[in-house]
Scaffold this motif. Structure first.
Motif, mmCIF file in Angstrom:
data_model
loop_
_atom_site.group_PDB
_atom_site.id
_atom_site.type_symbol
_atom_site.label_atom_id
_atom_site.label_comp_id
_atom_site.label_asym_id
_atom_site.label_seq_id
_atom_site.Cartn_x
_atom_site.Cartn_y
_atom_site.Cartn_z
ATOM 1 N N ARG A 8 -22.446 19.968 -4.426
ATOM 2 C CA ARG A 8 -21.959 18.656 -3.994
ATOM 3 C C ARG A 8 -21.511 17.806 -5.171
ATOM 4 N N ILE A 9 -22.233 17.890 -6.282
ATOM 5 C CA ILE A 9 -21.799 17.164 -7.476
ATOM 6 C C ILE A 9 -20.433 17.657 -7.932
ATOM 7 N N GLU A 10 -20.269 18.975 -7.965
ATOM 8 C CA GLU A 10 -18.991 19.545 -8.416
ATOM 9 C C GLU A 10 -17.845 19.186 -7.471
ATOM 10 N N ALA A 15 -12.023 16.549 -11.434
ATOM 11 C CA ALA A 15 -11.999 17.410 -12.619
ATOM 12 C C ALA A 15 -10.680 17.354 -13.380
ATOM 13 N N GLN A 16 -9.574 17.072 -12.707
ATOM 14 C CA GLN A 16 -8.273 17.151 -13.363
ATOM 15 C C GLN A 16 -7.459 15.890 -13.115
ATOM 16 N N HIS A 17 -6.653 15.543 -14.113
ATOM 17 C CA HIS A 17 -5.752 14.398 -13.990
ATOM 18 C C HIS A 17 -4.581 14.616 -14.941
ATOM 19 N N ILE A 22 -7.762 10.123 -18.749
ATOM 20 C CA ILE A 22 -8.577 10.127 -17.531
ATOM 21 C C ILE A 22 -9.262 11.471 -17.343
ATOM 22 N N GLU A 23 -8.601 12.529 -17.738
ATOM 23 C CA GLU A 23 -9.261 13.836 -17.669
ATOM 24 C C GLU A 23 -10.474 13.879 -18.600
ATOM 25 N N LEU A 24 -10.402 13.184 -19.731
ATOM 26 C CA LEU A 24 -11.578 13.075 -20.605
ATOM 27 C C LEU A 24 -12.703 12.333 -19.883
ATOM 28 N N MET A 29 -18.011 12.419 -17.217
ATOM 29 C CA MET A 29 -18.844 12.214 -16.027
ATOM 30 C C MET A 29 -19.609 13.475 -15.653
ATOM 31 N N ARG A 30 -18.980 14.616 -15.871
ATOM 32 C CA ARG A 30 -19.605 15.887 -15.506
ATOM 33 C C ARG A 30 -20.592 16.389 -16.562
ATOM 34 N N ASP A 31 -20.580 15.778 -17.737
ATOM 35 C CA ASP A 31 -21.342 16.308 -18.865
ATOM 36 C C ASP A 31 -22.847 16.357 -18.595
#
Length: 324
Positions: A8-10, A15-17, A22-24, A29-31
């Protein structure tokens, strides 16, 4: 952390922009969620939901939300404490700077609320708001002691702080949310044992920060001392410290982390480790844990699924009485 929470988190976090900036942000956020961790709070929530017969989808979204809460709070906490590491890697602000890390934490906060809304559990938003209020109050007390160079503190002061900062979001709220996910009103008897168990967990964590070499501890050893944390261990040690030790300690703690003398801090750490203060803290944690477990057992014996209730008690025993 359970697969259904990770999935659910994933799915929830982008993930992409097309813009690299913004992708950074998305990578940041996912780190922390990707670094793993035991997922103690989400596991407790899911076990509690199973014990009370909650639908798995709703409870999984609440568990996801509480893990996202944990992630954004840790990002901010690491900045506030000037920490070096989180889960064995450099803290996010050490990698990307304070401003970007704060923003990533704020973004995760928003996604936490999105997960709460996905759960569709009546009363859950209010419960999350209450959790944030209590945690922020406890964090403020902790930070204010450091900011104002306050050391005239008692064990009761410490326990009140950690019950707010740790107890609510670690034990009390996950169990209350579990009952809410099952369509039940949260049992008010959960609060006292939950706060005792949360305090025991925090004391054990404080102990690990001082003596966990070689045990896979995810934060730097002695980091609490470098950050000037007021812990039960240090407060007890100060009561028996010599005038020279106390003077050296207070002088060193008045300095910012970057200005602290590594040799002096190492000597102070050695004195604390061999003073009996660690053993005293562990005794306090044990007593709190036993009291909390006994009271929680009385509440959970009314749960419709006793096997899951026993799993909760086992998890809480492991959490609050783990060996340092």
């Amino acid at each position: 952390m359970r697969p259904e929470v990770i999935e659910r988190i994933e799915a929830l976090l982008p993930a992409q922009h097309h813009r690299p900036e913004i992708e950074l942000l998305y990578r940041m956020m996912r780190d922390y969620p990707a670094r793993g961790g035991k997922g103690i709070r989400s596991e407790l929530l899911l076990r509690g939901a199973a014990a009370y017969g909650a639908p798995p989808g709703a409870s999984a979204w609440l568990a996801t939300a509480i893990e996202l809460f944990q992630s954004w709070v840790l990002i901010h906490d690491d900045i506030e404490d000037d920490s070096e590491e989180r889960r064995g890697q450099p803290a996010l602000h050490r990698q990307h700077g304070v401003a970007l890390a704060i923003n990533a934490g704020d973004a995760l906060h928003a996604y936490m609320w999105e997960a709460v809304l996905h759960a569709g559990v009546e009363g859950a938003p209010g419960e999350f708001a209450r959790m944030i209020h209590r945690t922020a109050e406890g964090q403020h007390v902790d930070l204010a002691w450091v900011q104002h160079h306050q050391w005239q503190l008692t064990p009761s002061d410490y326990l009140e702080m950690v019950r707010l900062k740790t107890g609510y979001y670690t034990v009390v709220v996950p169990l209350r949310l579990a009952m809410m996910a099952a369509g039940r009103a949260p049992d008010p008897r959960l609060e006292a044992p939950g706060l005792d168990l949360g305090a025991a967990f925090q004391i054990r964590d404080d102990v690990l920060n001082l003596v966990a070499q070689g045990q896979g501890y995810g934060k730097e050893i002695g980091g609490d001392l470098l950050e000037g944390k007021r812990t039960l261990i240090v407060l007890h040690w100060l009561q028996g410290a010599s005038c020279g030790e106390r003077e050296a300690f207070l002088s060193e703690m008045a300095k910012p982390r970057s200005a602290k003398d590594a040799e002096v801090v190492a000597a102070l750490l050695h004195s604390i480790q061999h003073s009996g203060a660690v053993e005293h803290a562990m005794t306090v944690a044990h007593d709190l844990a036993e009291r909390g477990l006994n009271a929680l057992s009385g509440v959970l014996q009314e749960a419709p699924h006793p096997a899951e209730a026993r799993h909760i008690l086992g998890l809480m025993r492991q959490l609050a009485t783990r060996e340092a």
